[in-house]
Every structure is written in structure tokens, then in C-alpha cells.
Motif scaffolding. Structure first.
Motif, short mmCIF file in Angstrom:
data_model
loop_
_atom_site.label_atom_id
_atom_site.label_comp_id
_atom_site.label_asym_id
_atom_site.label_seq_id
_atom_site.Cartn_x
_atom_site.Cartn_y
_atom_site.Cartn_z
N LYS A 104 0.88 -1.16 0.00
CA LYS A 104 0.00 0.00 0.00
C LYS A 104 0.92 1.22 0.00
O LYS A 104 1.91 1.25 0.72
CB LYS A 104 -0.88 0.00 1.25
N ARG A 105 0.58 2.22 -0.82
CA ARG A 105 1.46 3.37 -0.95
C ARG A 105 1.67 4.06 0.39
O ARG A 105 0.74 4.28 1.14
CB ARG A 105 0.90 4.36 -1.96
N LEU A 106 2.94 4.39 0.68
CA LEU A 106 3.27 5.12 1.89
C LEU A 106 2.81 6.57 1.77
O LEU A 106 3.04 7.22 0.75
CB LEU A 106 4.78 5.06 2.14
N ASP A 107 2.16 7.08 2.80
CA ASP A 107 1.56 8.41 2.74
C ASP A 107 2.58 9.53 2.84
O ASP A 107 2.42 10.58 2.23
CB ASP A 107 0.54 8.58 3.87
N ARG A 108 3.61 9.36 3.64
CA ARG A 108 4.54 10.45 3.91
C ARG A 108 5.97 10.01 3.58
O ARG A 108 6.31 8.83 3.61
CB ARG A 108 4.48 10.85 5.39
N ALA A 109 6.82 11.01 3.30
CA ALA A 109 8.21 10.72 2.94
C ALA A 109 8.97 10.07 4.09
O ALA A 109 9.96 9.37 3.86
CB ALA A 109 8.91 12.01 2.52
N GLN A 110 8.54 10.28 5.34
CA GLN A 110 9.23 9.72 6.49
C GLN A 110 8.61 8.41 6.97
O GLN A 110 8.94 7.92 8.05
CB GLN A 110 9.24 10.74 7.64
N ASP A 111 7.71 7.85 6.19
CA ASP A 111 7.08 6.58 6.56
C ASP A 111 7.89 5.39 6.03
O ASP A 111 8.59 5.50 5.02
CB ASP A 111 5.66 6.50 6.01
N MET A 112 7.79 4.28 6.72
CA MET A 112 8.46 3.05 6.31
C MET A 112 7.60 1.87 6.75
O MET A 112 6.55 2.05 7.39
CB MET A 112 9.86 2.97 6.93
N ARG A 113 8.03 0.70 6.40
CA ARG A 113 7.31 -0.51 6.81
C ARG A 113 8.25 -1.40 7.61
O ARG A 113 9.46 -1.42 7.37
CB ARG A 113 6.82 -1.30 5.59
N ILE A 114 7.69 -2.12 8.57
CA ILE A 114 8.41 -3.23 9.17
C ILE A 114 7.67 -4.50 8.80
O ILE A 114 6.48 -4.47 8.47
CB ILE A 114 8.52 -3.11 10.70
#
Length: 723
Positions: A104-114
Motif C-alpha cells: 500500500k502506498r506510503l503516505d509520507r516521505a518519512q514513513d516506512m514498513r516493518i
């Protein structure tokens, strides 16, 4: 204040040699003092066959009221931003790879996934889910909490977690540093309920990292980043430094255990324990190995360690940034673990006791990788120490040089893979041609630090220049063929070809060339064969080294009989073969080298003295003396200096009768030049009768290394166009 969770060993520890135990100090706000915890006193420990991986749902550090309020304030602001901008602020231009993508597309430039790895046995199929988090949160300084004994220093809690976008709660995770291995995505796992394929090496690592009882939180680039979305990939590369800084710990996956792993680990610990306090500079003898309870030099245990250090991880580019930015590091070799501190101590012991050759795994290429593994560990540890004091303040050029010999599947990553530890990063753009990325990096270096031009030019090292790169731009995709004579040399004052002058340059209007202030001082008239760098073979008639030196003597006899001032031919000759430097490369060559070189050259030629101006020495050496501790140590160091100077270079002479070491691709007719503000000379080749010059590379010419040209009548700098 209880800073521990049920997973007590997950905290960072330091070894206390006096007590022979690991300790951790923390500031207890309730007691208002520093508290020391000893690891041996804790009631639980991680089983040796389980990785120290962050568990889902576990609180690894309790927050005090100030920190709790800061987190809640961050979550509230984040929720308000999402309400105001429900589609997010991350401007991506590509869609996910397909309709059934796990991403799912990340909303913000500082977001990441674990990735949350579900429990299971080693053999069971792998199941995991992706969890979106924000890296934006960082604990602020608490102005009311001063460090004990100070009036102005305040406490700031480290932020070793990210924040769940769904729940607003802190999420602790373990970052994994590994190599992809075979890039074929053939091993299926189930992620977010869909089939997702990984590489074989990652699939194996996941099985070792997985717990049988609880879900664990991991960050793994292959799964957590949508590799098919170049926009997201570029953004996550920018975020990489924060991802590793925020990780609770980092595990380095070396691969599965081999038949020699047990021997390698036991030898590594034995060397560390036996030699970390060894202060003598003497060469270890066979008696020393027995006295220190180390394997004999002929033991296969050394080769086992060499095989461990030849694992692909040690050659990977991204490891530098990952290891430097991680606060708690551990190696995993199957189910065997090695702490970063232990591995670093081992590497230092091996290098400082000149034991690298014992790790030869039987093939020269692999042996170079083994040596590289040792030096890479030491280099990373030094960079880690610098980063702690000067975070993200390194110049762009330094990390590029350190990572040049590393491997990267995408050559653009030679630049982008070190962006997290430099003060002058470039925003990643994987759509640009590789040559454009290299040119942009060179311009960035010069624009941020104009005097660094000479160091940049010292990095030009090739056999054939790239058709699409200006010759003043290093091709970082090609490993360095030589050891640099001049890189950072100006800081040490070893060489001063253009002393007391300043660097002068500007961009040529054509947008490709550089105009550099310089002086063309000599022309190369003879170039010998490529150097052989095994100094010990010099005394063996018919060996490649013997043939090489005899050829050089012939060149000197025919072309090179002129030296400046009162410098003797013998002095210029031996200094040339160590490029005027000692074994460390950061100090001038010691006079001790002179007597040993005289002994070796006299033995090789069969006459004494070999040069008419060769000095006599009070103490007459013979080859047997080179086995004695002090002369033997100097001889060993001289071998290192000799190899560093001549490897990948040719001996040559000039029209003025001078001698030197020149780049491999040097041709008769090439020019020797010094640049204003430079400390070493360079070889140039003119493109046509009136055309610009091509930079061939740095060189060592003994007659001009210490500013001798500065006092020459009529000397003046002019503009030289380098394209």
C-alpha cells in the motif's frame, strides 16, 4: 525505573575487562543518578540457538511522563495532518507493481514498513505481514532533567523505535544487514495473505530469525521496500540512515554455518583474548604461538577464519552505512553469534600483529577478499566512532573512497549507498545514467569543498578511461587498482610538490572540462614493465621481482642519472619504490629502510655497492638478520610499503633524467604536471596537437615531491584544461 523488558539481553552492553562482565549504564530519573547493571546478574539470557530479535508487542524501554507526553503530542499532530491531507504528501509518480501487490502506498516521505514475521518451526512455510510506521518521532530534550554534576547538560533519551501509524504506539524492531545473493526471486513466502517471492539467501535467513513462540519485528529492504517502485525506492534510500539509527538492534546475516564455522569462531575468540593486550611490535615466533595457546601457523584453523571473512557480506557496499549507523550490532553465522566488538578486536589484533597472511584460503583473489574483510571491519569501526561524535559530517569523498572496492549490483549505489553518512548527500535518482550520477557526485564534492580537487584527482585510477566520463571524474564502478600516493597526503605533510600554493580551478564553459592552475614540468621518455610487488622475491634470481628491479636498474643506467640538489641516485631509487612513505602510508619512509634495501639490491645484483653513491652502514646486515626481531619487523613493514607503492604501476624515467612510479596506462611522451595547491604530481596526455589534456593519474617522481620546482627560475602556473 525498570528499563528492561522480558527480553533483557536486547539492551546494548559494553565489556568491562576489570570485572570480566558486560555492563550497561543508564540514567535513573527516579533516583537522580547513573545506575550500572551487570549482565551476569540478570536472571534470563537468550539461548545460544536463538537470534536476539525484537519481539512484537514487547516494550523494550518504559517511557517517563515527559517522554510519554511527547509521543502523544506527536501522534495527535500526525492525525491532524492526515485529516487535512488524506491522500498524503508523498508525491510518487508510479503505481504499485500490480493490482495484487502486497504494498500500500506510503503516505509520507518519512514513513516506512516493518515486517512482522509469524512464529513457526524452521521447516514450516513462512508467513508475515507488513506494518506501516513513521520515523518522524524523536524524543526531545527534557529541559528539567539535568545530568548529575552539571549545571547545563540535559538528558535526551535515545529513540530506538518507530511509531505505528495504525495504533500510535512505539514499535521496536531488528534491522537485518545481509546480501541478496543470487538475485533470482524464486522462494515463495506468504506476506499480507499473498504469495511473495524472495531470494534464496533471505529465505534461509528468515528461517533462522523466526521464533517458534512469538512474532518478531524486522526491517528487511527486500520485503519492506517496493523494489518495483523507483520513486519509493529512492525515498527509502534517503530514509535508510534513520531506519538503522531507529532500530533496536541490527543483526548481520553471514549465511548458514559451514563445516569450518566452529573452528573459525573458536580461533577468532582465541586470537582476540590472547593478543588484544599485546604491545610488542616484534613478529610472533613459533614459540609465541605455543605460549599464547594459539593454533600453529600451519593449522587449518586459520584458513577457517579466512573462509569466514571471505563471505559475501564483507564485500557488499551497503554494509558500511548499515554498520556505521547501527548502535547495537551482532553477526549471525547460522546459529552462531559474534558481537561487533569481538570481531573488531579480532581484526585489530590480526592487522597490528601482521597475521593477515595466515588467513590465505588458497586462491589469491579470495585472499585479497580476506584481507579486505579485516580492513573493512577496522575501517567501519573507525567510521562508527567518528559518526558518534560528528553525525553525518563526513565529506562525500571519504565514504566514496572507503566503499570503492565494495560490490553493488547497481553501480549508482556506489554513490547512493553511502548517502546516510555524508554531510553532502545527493538525492537518489535511479532513472539517471550511471555516468551522470558519477559526474554529479564529482561536482557536488567540488562545489562543497573547492580545495578537495587534488584528493578527487588522486581517485582517478583506470587502465582505459570511460568514453562517457571526463577523465577528471573517478569511475567508482571500477575497483581501485593501486594504493593512492596522494589521497589525504596533504594532511600529513608527506609530500609537498606545490607547497605554499593554493588550489585554483573553475568549470570550463563547455560544461565538461575543468580549467586547473598547473605547470607541465617534464616528459616521460621510458616506461618499464608492470611492477611485481613481492619484495621478498628480489633476492631470488629469475623471480618476477628480480627481473623487474633489474629492468629498472637498466632504465636508470640509460636514462635516469640526474637528481636535484645533493640527492643521490641510490636515495632516489629506494625512496621511489616505497613512494617516500612507511608501511602505514601516513608517515615518511624511515631511514631504517635504506640499509635493508641496500642489502636486498646488492644481493640481487651480486655486487656491493650496486650504486656508486650508495652509502656504507656502521652495522653490516645479512639476510639472516632479517629474521631477527627488530630488523625483521622493519623488513616486514618495508614489504607492505613496497607493495602499496608499486602495485599496478610502472617504473619510468623522464627527459630531465629523473625516475618515478607512473600509472599502468602511462605512455612515452606523456607529460608530468603539478597543480597549484597539490602535494603530488600527475601524468597528463594531450588530445591532439592543440587539444585539452586527459588525466592519466597520480604519480611519484622523487625529484619534484618536496617543492623543488617552486624555486626554479621562470616557474609560473598556467591554465590546463582537463577533459
Amino acid at each position: 525505573m525498570d528499563i528492561f523488558s522480558e527480553d533483557r539481553d536486547a539492551s546494548p552492553w559494553l565489556w568491562n575487562n576489570n570485572r570480566k562482565d558486560y555492563e550497561m549504564r543508564y540514567w535513573d530519573r527516579n533516583q537522580g543518578q547513573w545506575v550500572t547493571v551487570w549482565k551476569s546478574t540478570l536472571p534470563t539470557a537468550i539461548p545460544q540457538d536463538e537470534a536476539n530479535v525484537a519481539k512484537a508487542g514487547v516494550v523494550y524501554r518504559e517511557m517517563d511522563p515527559f517522554e510519554e507526553a511527547a509521543l502523544r503530542n506527536f501522534v495527535s499532530k500526525r492525525e491532524a495532518e492526515v485529516s487535512a491531507h488524506p491522500t498524503g504528501t508523498h508525491a510518487a509518480t508510479t503505481e504499485t507493481a500490480s493490482n495484487d501487490s502486497i504494498y500500500k502506498r506510503l503516505d509520507r516521505a518519512q514513513d516506512m514498513r516493518i515486517v512482522q514475521l509469524s512464529p513457526g518451526t524452521f521447516e514450516e512455510s513462512i508467513h508475515c505481514t507488513l506494518h506501516e510506521c513513521s520515523t518522524d518521532f524523536e524524543y526531545p530534550v527534557d529541559p528539567t532533567n539535568q545530568i548529575q554534576g552539571t549545571k547545563s547538560l540535559t538528558f535526551k533519551a535515545p529513540t530506538f523505535h518507530v511509531v505505528s501509524i495504525a495504533s500510535g504506539e512505539p514499535i521496536w524492531y531488528t534491522a537485518i544487514s545481509y546480501v541478496w545473493g543470487d538475485p533470482a526471486f524464486i522462494m515463495p513466502i506468504t506476506c499480507n495473505g499473498r504469495i511473495f517471492k524472495t531470494t534464496q539467501n533471505l529465505n534461509t535467513a528468515l528461517r533462522y530469525l523466526r521464533r517458534t513462540d512469538v512474532t518478531v519485528n524486522l526491517w528487511i529492504d527486500q520485503i519492506c521496500i517496493n523494489q518495483n517502485d523507483l520513486d519509493e525506492k529512492a525515498q527509502q534510500v534517503v530514509l535508510m540512515s534513520t531506519i538503522y539509527k531507529r532500530a533496536w538492534n541490527t543483526l548481520i546475516w553471514l549465511g548458514e554455518e559451514t563445516a569450518t564455522s566452529s573452528s573459525a569462531h573458536a580461533t577468532l575468540v582465541a586470537i582476540k583474548d590472547a593478543l588484544q593486550y599485546n604491545t610488542t611490535e616484534a613478529i610472533l615466533t613459533a614459540d609465541d604461538f605455543e605460549r599464547l595457546d594459539l593454533p600453529s601457523p600451519e593449522s587449518e584453523a586459520w584458513r577457517a577464519v579466512g573462509q569466514l571473512l571471505s563471505r559475501p557480506w564483507f564485500q557488499r557496499l551497503w554494509i558500511v552505512q548499515e554498520a556505521v549507523l547501527s548502535h547495537d550490532l551482532k553477526f549471525m553465522d547460522g546459529r552462531k553469534h559474534i558481537t561487533w566488538d569481538d570481531m573488531t578486536l579480532f581484526a585489530i589484533c590480526m592487522i597490528e600483529n601482521n597475521l593477515e597472511s595466515l588467513l590465505d584460503v588458497g586462491q589469491s583473489a579470495e585472499h585479497e577478499e580476506t584481507e579486505s574483510g579485516l580492513s573493512r571491519i577496522r575501517m567501519i569501526d573507525r567510521t562508527r566512532a567518528y559518526e558518534r561524535v560528528h553525525p553525518q559530517q563526513s565529506s562525500l569523498l571519504g565514504p566514496l573512497v572507503d566503499g570503492r572496492g565494495s560490490r553493488a549490483t547497481n553501480p549508482r549505489d556506489k554513490i547512493y549507498g553511502i548517502m546516510g553518512i555524508t554531510a553532502n548527500p545527493l538525492y537518489p535518482d535511479y532513472t539517471l545514467p550511471v555516468t551522470k550520477v558519477f559526474i554529479d557526485a564529482a561536482r557536488k564534492i567540488l562545489d562543497c569543498d573547492a580545495p578537495s580537487l587534488i584528493d578527487l584527482l588522486c581517485c582517478v585510477d583506470y587502465e582505459q578511461p570511460s568514453e562517457n566520463l571526463p577523465t577528471w571524474v573517478p569511475d567508482w564502478s571500477i575497483p581501485r587498482q593501486t594504493v593512492s600516493i596522494g589521497f589525504y597526503g596533504a594532511l600529513r605533510g608527506i609530500h609537498q610538490s606545490a607547497k605554499d600554493t593554493k588550489v585554483g580551478w573553475n568549470y570550463h564553459p563547455n560544461g565538461v572540462s575543468l580549467n586547473i592552475s598547473g605547470f607541465r614540468c617534464d616528459t616521460i621518455t621510458s616506461v618499464g614493465p608492470l611492477a611485481n610487488f613481492v619484495l621478498t622475491d628480489l633476492v631470488i634470481r629469475g623471480s618476477p621481482t628480480h627481473a623487474f628491479i633489474m629492468e629498472c636498474l637498466g632504465q636508470v643506467s640509460q636514462h635516469g642519472q640526474k637528481q636535484p640538489g645533493d640527492t643521490s641516485i641510490f636515495e632516489a631509487f629506494w625512496q621511489t619504490f616505497v613512494a617516500g612513505k612507511d608501511h602505514s602510508g601516513v608517515q615518511k619512509a624511515p631511514r631504517d629502510y635504506e640499509a635493508i634495501f641496500a642489502l636486498l639490491i646488492d644481493t640481487a645484483t651480486g655486487r656491493s655497492p650496486s650504486f656508486p653513491d650508495q652509502p656504507t652502514f656502521k652495522r653490516k646486515l645479512n639476510l639472516a638478520n632479517l629474521e631477527v626481531r627488530r630488523p625483521g619487523q622493519v623488513y616486514r613493514q618495508m614489504q607492505i610499503a613496497f607493495k602499496a607503492a608499486v602495485k599496478g604501476r610502472r617504473f619510468g624515467t623522464t627527459a630531465d633524467g629523473c625516475m618515478g612510479l607512473y600509472p599502468k596506462s602511462t605512455q612515452v611522451g606523456d607529460l608530468v604536471c603539478i597543480f597549484s595547491g597539490g602535494h603530488v604530481p600527475f601524468v597528463l596526455r594531450q588530445q591532439g596537437e592543440l587539444g585539452p589534456y586527459q588525466l592519466v593519474g597520480e604519480c611519484y617522481q622523487h625529484s619534484i615531491m618536496n617543492g623543488q620546482l617552486m624555486s626554479m627560475a621562470g616557474f609560473t602556473f598556467g591554465t590546463i584544461e582537463i577533459r
